[in-house]
Design a protein around this motif. Structure first.
Motif, PDB file in Angstrom:
ATOM      1  N   ASP A 169     -10.645   6.238  -9.978  1.00 37.58           N
ATOM      2  CA  ASP A 169      -9.939   4.977  -9.740  1.00 37.58           C
ATOM      3  C   ASP A 169      -8.705   6.014  -9.063  1.00 37.58           C
ATOM      4  O   ASP A 169      -8.027   7.003  -8.896  1.00 37.58           O
ATOM      5  CB  ASP A 169      -9.541   3.971 -10.418  1.00 37.58           C
ATOM      6  CG  ASP A 169     -10.045   3.676 -10.816  1.00 37.58           C
ATOM      7  OD1 ASP A 169     -11.571   3.680 -10.754  1.00 37.58           O
ATOM      8  OD2 ASP A 169      -9.986   3.125 -11.975  1.00 37.58           O
ATOM      9  N   ASP A 170      -8.375   4.888  -7.652  1.00 35.19           N
ATOM     10  CA  ASP A 170      -6.522   4.998  -7.840  1.00 35.19           C
ATOM     11  C   ASP A 170      -6.553   7.104  -6.561  1.00 35.19           C
ATOM     12  O   ASP A 170      -5.925   6.668  -5.124  1.00 35.19           O
ATOM     13  CB  ASP A 170      -5.728   6.065  -7.954  1.00 35.19           C
ATOM     14  CG  ASP A 170      -4.783   4.852  -9.407  1.00 35.19           C
ATOM     15  OD1 ASP A 170      -6.273   3.605  -8.988  1.00 35.19           O
ATOM     16  OD2 ASP A 170      -4.571   5.232 -10.127  1.00 35.19           O
ATOM     17  N   HIS A 230     -11.030  -0.816  -4.266  1.00 37.54           N
ATOM     18  CA  HIS A 230      -9.543  -0.613  -5.217  1.00 37.54           C
ATOM     19  C   HIS A 230      -9.060  -1.400  -4.879  1.00 37.54           C
ATOM     20  O   HIS A 230      -8.011  -1.132  -4.760  1.00 37.54           O
ATOM     21  CB  HIS A 230      -9.329   0.741  -5.425  1.00 37.54           C
ATOM     22  CG  HIS A 230      -9.030   1.239  -6.970  1.00 37.54           C
ATOM     23  ND1 HIS A 230      -9.518  -0.053  -8.211  1.00 37.54           N
ATOM     24  CD2 HIS A 230      -7.625   1.578  -7.517  1.00 37.54           C
ATOM     25  CE1 HIS A 230      -8.448   0.721  -9.533  1.00 37.54           C
ATOM     26  NE2 HIS A 230      -7.928   1.038  -9.135  1.00 37.54           N
ATOM     27  N   HIS A 281      -2.592  -2.525  -4.490  1.00 36.22           N
ATOM     28  CA  HIS A 281      -2.455  -1.464  -5.607  1.00 36.22           C
ATOM     29  C   HIS A 281      -1.252  -1.755  -6.440  1.00 36.22           C
ATOM     30  O   HIS A 281      -0.387  -1.171  -7.119  1.00 36.22           O
ATOM     31  CB  HIS A 281      -2.811   0.208  -6.305  1.00 36.22           C
ATOM     32  CG  HIS A 281      -3.511   0.059  -7.027  1.00 36.22           C
ATOM     33  ND1 HIS A 281      -2.348   0.017  -8.335  1.00 36.22           N
ATOM     34  CD2 HIS A 281      -4.138   0.789  -7.838  1.00 36.22           C
ATOM     35  CE1 HIS A 281      -3.450   0.550  -9.968  1.00 36.22           C
ATOM     36  NE2 HIS A 281      -4.462   0.680  -9.137  1.00 36.22           N
ATOM     37  N   PRO A 293      -7.876  -3.454  -9.474  1.00 35.97           N
ATOM     38  CA  PRO A 293      -7.098  -2.589  -9.914  1.00 35.97           C
ATOM     39  C   PRO A 293      -5.994  -2.879 -11.544  1.00 35.97           C
ATOM     40  O   PRO A 293      -5.894  -4.073 -12.165  1.00 35.97           O
ATOM     41  CB  PRO A 293      -5.325  -2.498  -9.261  1.00 35.97           C
ATOM     42  CG  PRO A 293      -6.039  -2.501  -7.698  1.00 35.97           C
ATOM     43  CD  PRO A 293      -7.014  -3.820  -8.197  1.00 35.97           C
ATOM     44  N   HIS A 323      -9.241   9.544 -13.956  1.00 34.53           N
ATOM     45  CA  HIS A 323      -8.076   8.434 -12.766  1.00 34.53           C
ATOM     46  C   HIS A 323      -7.423  10.342 -12.581  1.00 34.53           C
ATOM     47  O   HIS A 323      -6.388  10.719 -13.296  1.00 34.53           O
ATOM     48  CB  HIS A 323      -6.719   7.899 -13.736  1.00 34.53           C
ATOM     49  CG  HIS A 323      -7.472   6.927 -13.562  1.00 34.53           C
ATOM     50  ND1 HIS A 323      -7.897   6.660 -14.630  1.00 34.53           N
ATOM     51  CD2 HIS A 323      -6.962   5.727 -12.538  1.00 34.53           C
ATOM     52  CE1 HIS A 323      -7.681   4.908 -14.649  1.00 34.53           C
ATOM     53  NE2 HIS A 323      -7.404   5.101 -13.270  1.00 34.53           N
TER      54      HIS A 323
HETATM   55 ZN   LIG Z   1      -5.754   2.149 -10.155  1.00 35.46          ZN
END
Ligand SMILES: [Zn+2]
Length: 241
Positions: A27-28, A78, A82, A130, A207
């Motif tokens: 993610d991210d 995503h 966020h 998120p 992550h």
């Molecule tokens: Zn995230």
């Protein structure tokens, strides 16, 4: 000794003729970084397909260019920015019921359109909320926005759109904010493998931006133990839902 326990569980399943499927969700991502390159190289070395949950608002061509030459990478949505809309008291949420649904839906549509445009080959119509949190009314709106799958954390339930979840989070978000102890992770994974209701596809959640030595060491060891194993298969989210 927990990696040993994990390996033994795998061997037991192999003896019974069973197979285990894994998928990897990270993610991210927003821009290319040294950590992202390290993750992509690790996946390539072990032929592990990767689903990258990209935050749409601030991303653009540099990440798309960095991913272009990579095989076996899928890009999922995503959220939008966020951002936490839950205030300071509750658990963090971008896709909760704190705002009008139309506003949330408009952002999700913008995220879908932006990423599907940037990634004509690698985009998959999957939403990764998120903090893995999403309100029921937002889920209901997803099919009309074009989403064909949803990925949160924990056991899958029947849902529309269908779920492809993550089940093992390698990070410790409380306290040290580093990777969890690899031995503890292997113990948890052995338990997941042995469960009666084993997930059809076990989702590993990473992550890359906050990985420390523990996190990289676990990922490396997991891929080394499974990628060439006769009873294990790493699959892409694209065909796994
Ligand atoms: Zn995230």
């Amino acid at each position: 000794m927990s990696q040993v326990a994990f390996t033994q569980t795998l061997e037991r399943l192999t003896a019974k003729g069973e197979h285990v499927q894994f998928w990897l969700r990270d993610d991210d991502a927003v821009v290319p970084t040294v950590a992202l390159k390290r993750l992509l190289d690790l996946c390539a070395d072990h032929s592990v397909p990767l689903t990258l949950a990209v935050i749409p608002r601030d991303t653009g061509e540099p990440l798309a260019t960095a991913l272009q030459a990579r095989d076996n990478v899928a890009v999922a949505v995503h959220g939008w920015s966020h951002a936490n809309h839950a205030g300071t008291s509750g658990k963090k949420q971008e896709l909760g019921s704190h705002r009008p649904l139309a506003e949330t839906a408009q952002e999700l549509k913008a995220g879908f359109d932006k990423l599907s445009g940037l990634y004509p080959q690698q985009f998959i119509p999957m939403l990764v909320p998120p903090w893995n949190r999403i309100a029921p009314e937002v889920i209901e709106a997803l099919p009309a926005l074009g989403f064909r799958s949803l990925s949160v954390f924990g056991p899958e339930k029947d849902a529309v759109p269908p779920l492809l979840n993550s089940h093992l989070d390698i990070m410790n978000w409380h306290g040290v904010r580093g990777g969890r102890d690899p031995e503890e992770l292997f113990a948890e994974l052995a338990k997941l493998l042995d469960e009666q209701g084993r997930p059809k596809t076990i989702g590993i959640l990473t992550h890359h931006l906050v990985h420390d030595d523990n996190a990289w060491a676990f990922l490396q060891a997991l891929m080394a133990a499974t990628s060439g194993h006769a009873s294990c298969r790493w699959v892409s989210a694209r065909g796994a839902v």
